[in-house]
Design a protein around this motif. Sequence first.
Motif, PDB file in Angstrom:
ATOM      1  N   ILE A  12       1.274  -1.631   0.200  1.00 28.00           N
ATOM      2  CA  ILE A  12      -0.015   0.459  -0.241  1.00 28.00           C
ATOM      3  C   ILE A  12       1.280   1.269   0.107  1.00 28.00           C
ATOM      4  O   ILE A  12       1.097   2.264  -0.640  1.00 28.00           O
ATOM      5  CB  ILE A  12      -0.937  -0.272   1.224  1.00 28.00           C
ATOM      6  N   THR A  13       2.381   1.463   0.410  1.00 30.32           N
ATOM      7  CA  THR A  13       2.988   2.847   0.580  1.00 30.32           C
ATOM      8  C   THR A  13       3.253   2.121   0.025  1.00 30.32           C
ATOM      9  O   THR A  13       3.863   3.894  -0.693  1.00 30.32           O
ATOM     10  CB  THR A  13       3.971   2.046   1.754  1.00 30.32           C
ATOM     11  N   ASP A  14       3.837   1.266  -1.197  1.00 32.07           N
ATOM     12  CA  ASP A  14       4.384   1.568  -2.579  1.00 32.07           C
ATOM     13  C   ASP A  14       3.378   2.583  -3.520  1.00 32.07           C
ATOM     14  O   ASP A  14       3.817   3.125  -4.129  1.00 32.07           O
ATOM     15  CB  ASP A  14       5.282   0.598  -3.056  1.00 32.07           C
ATOM     16  N   VAL A  15       2.978   2.274  -3.289  1.00 33.34           N
ATOM     17  CA  VAL A  15       1.644   2.679  -4.585  1.00 33.34           C
ATOM     18  C   VAL A  15       0.833   4.085  -3.912  1.00 33.34           C
ATOM     19  O   VAL A  15       1.062   4.937  -4.923  1.00 33.34           O
ATOM     20  CB  VAL A  15      -0.161   2.004  -4.428  1.00 33.34           C
ATOM     21  N   ARG A  16       0.819   4.630  -2.251  1.00 32.86           N
ATOM     22  CA  ARG A  16       1.123   5.683  -2.141  1.00 32.86           C
ATOM     23  C   ARG A  16       2.063   6.395  -2.095  1.00 32.86           C
ATOM     24  O   ARG A  16       0.953   7.833  -2.980  1.00 32.86           O
ATOM     25  CB  ARG A  16       0.375   5.398  -0.310  1.00 32.86           C
ATOM     26  N   LEU A  17       2.974   6.115  -1.802  1.00 35.88           N
ATOM     27  CA  LEU A  17       4.098   7.209  -2.748  1.00 35.88           C
ATOM     28  C   LEU A  17       3.974   7.378  -4.268  1.00 35.88           C
ATOM     29  O   LEU A  17       4.653   8.378  -4.415  1.00 35.88           O
ATOM     30  CB  LEU A  17       5.426   6.255  -2.031  1.00 35.88           C
ATOM     31  N   LYS A  23      -3.372   6.001   1.157  1.00 37.54           N
ATOM     32  CA  LYS A  23      -3.781   4.879   1.634  1.00 37.54           C
ATOM     33  C   LYS A  23      -5.341   4.979   2.124  1.00 37.54           C
ATOM     34  O   LYS A  23      -6.113   3.227   1.734  1.00 37.54           O
ATOM     35  CB  LYS A  23      -3.260   4.934   2.938  1.00 37.54           C
ATOM     36  N   LYS A  24      -6.060   5.640   2.607  1.00 36.69           N
ATOM     37  CA  LYS A  24      -7.550   5.139   2.850  1.00 36.69           C
ATOM     38  C   LYS A  24      -8.356   4.712   1.378  1.00 36.69           C
ATOM     39  O   LYS A  24      -9.581   4.131   1.442  1.00 36.69           O
ATOM     40  CB  LYS A  24      -8.013   6.809   3.749  1.00 36.69           C
ATOM     41  N   TYR A  25      -8.303   5.873   0.204  1.00 34.58           N
ATOM     42  CA  TYR A  25      -8.908   5.351  -0.626  1.00 34.58           C
ATOM     43  C   TYR A  25      -8.162   4.763  -1.374  1.00 34.58           C
ATOM     44  O   TYR A  25      -8.733   3.855  -2.597  1.00 34.58           O
ATOM     45  CB  TYR A  25      -8.247   7.161  -1.773  1.00 34.58           C
ATOM     46  N   ILE A  26      -7.085   3.763  -1.616  1.00 45.56           N
ATOM     47  CA  ILE A  26      -6.498   2.623  -2.325  1.00 45.56           C
ATOM     48  C   ILE A  26      -6.965   1.821  -1.640  1.00 45.56           C
ATOM     49  O   ILE A  26      -7.427   0.619  -2.506  1.00 45.56           O
ATOM     50  CB  ILE A  26      -4.835   2.208  -2.104  1.00 45.56           C
ATOM     51  N   LEU A  27      -7.220   1.681  -0.602  1.00 51.34           N
ATOM     52  CA  LEU A  27      -8.349   0.853   0.504  1.00 51.34           C
ATOM     53  C   LEU A  27     -10.041   0.058  -0.274  1.00 51.34           C
ATOM     54  O   LEU A  27     -10.019  -0.780  -0.265  1.00 51.34           O
ATOM     55  CB  LEU A  27      -8.077   0.962   1.862  1.00 51.34           C
ATOM     56  N   ALA A  28      -9.881   2.018  -0.938  1.00 52.19           N
ATOM     57  CA  ALA A  28     -11.474   1.613  -0.211  1.00 52.19           C
ATOM     58  C   ALA A  28     -11.762   1.645  -2.247  1.00 52.19           C
ATOM     59  O   ALA A  28     -13.074   0.706  -2.054  1.00 52.19           O
ATOM     60  CB  ALA A  28     -12.233   3.493  -0.724  1.00 52.19           C
ATOM     61  N   ILE A  29     -10.600   2.228  -2.515  1.00 52.93           N
ATOM     62  CA  ILE A  29     -10.815   0.880  -4.349  1.00 52.93           C
ATOM     63  C   ILE A  29     -11.452  -0.173  -4.129  1.00 52.93           C
ATOM     64  O   ILE A  29     -11.654  -0.931  -4.959  1.00 52.93           O
ATOM     65  CB  ILE A  29      -9.868   1.447  -5.531  1.00 52.93           C
ATOM     66  N   GLU A  30      -9.932  -0.703  -3.692  1.00 61.14           N
ATOM     67  CA  GLU A  30      -9.182  -2.314  -3.136  1.00 61.14           C
ATOM     68  C   GLU A  30     -11.032  -3.242  -2.482  1.00 61.14           C
ATOM     69  O   GLU A  30     -11.301  -4.231  -2.994  1.00 61.14           O
ATOM     70  CB  GLU A  30      -8.653  -3.279  -2.117  1.00 61.14           C
ATOM     71  N   SER A  31     -11.450  -2.389  -2.320  1.00 62.46           N
ATOM     72  CA  SER A  31     -12.809  -3.405  -0.876  1.00 62.46           C
ATOM     73  C   SER A  31     -13.930  -2.803  -1.783  1.00 62.46           C
ATOM     74  O   SER A  31     -15.295  -3.168  -0.971  1.00 62.46           O
ATOM     75  CB  SER A  31     -12.169  -2.517   0.952  1.00 62.46           C
ATOM     76  N   GLY A  32     -14.050  -1.648  -2.851  1.00 58.40           N
ATOM     77  CA  GLY A  32     -15.459  -1.229  -2.969  1.00 58.40           C
ATOM     78  C   GLY A  32     -16.344  -0.933  -2.331  1.00 58.40           C
ATOM     79  O   GLY A  32     -16.994  -0.510  -2.092  1.00 58.40           O
TER      80      GLY A  32
END
Length: 101
Positions: A12-17, A23-32
Motif C-alpha cells: 500500500i505504501t508503494d502505491v501511495r507514494l 492509503k484510505k482511498y487505495i483501500l477503498a478502491i480495493e474493497s469497493g
Amino acid sequence: MRGERATLGKTITDVRLELRLSKKYILAIESGDISAFRCLKFVPGYVRSYAHYLGLNPDQAFATFCIETGFSLGSEQQRNMRAWLLNYIHLLNGRFSIKVS
C-alpha cells in the motif's frame, strides 16, 4: 485490484507514494467502499490511475468497479444538480413573491 497489487509485490505504501493517493482511498478502491471518498467526481480518475499503475486496462477496471460497487457518476451529478437547483430556488424565493392558485 488487491490481488494484482500483491502479485506485483507492491505494498500500500508503494502505491501511495508512487500515485500520491491516500492509503484510505487505495483501500477503498480495493474493497469497493465508495463511502470513503469525500468527492465522488474524482473516483473514476483514482480507479483508472490505480488500474493503469497495476498494468490493467483502466476503462475495464473502472467498469468492473462500477458493477461491483453500484457506483455511478451520473447519479452523483444528478444529486449535485438537484441540490444546486434547490439552492437557486431558495435564493429566488427571497427576491420574488410567488403565488400559487
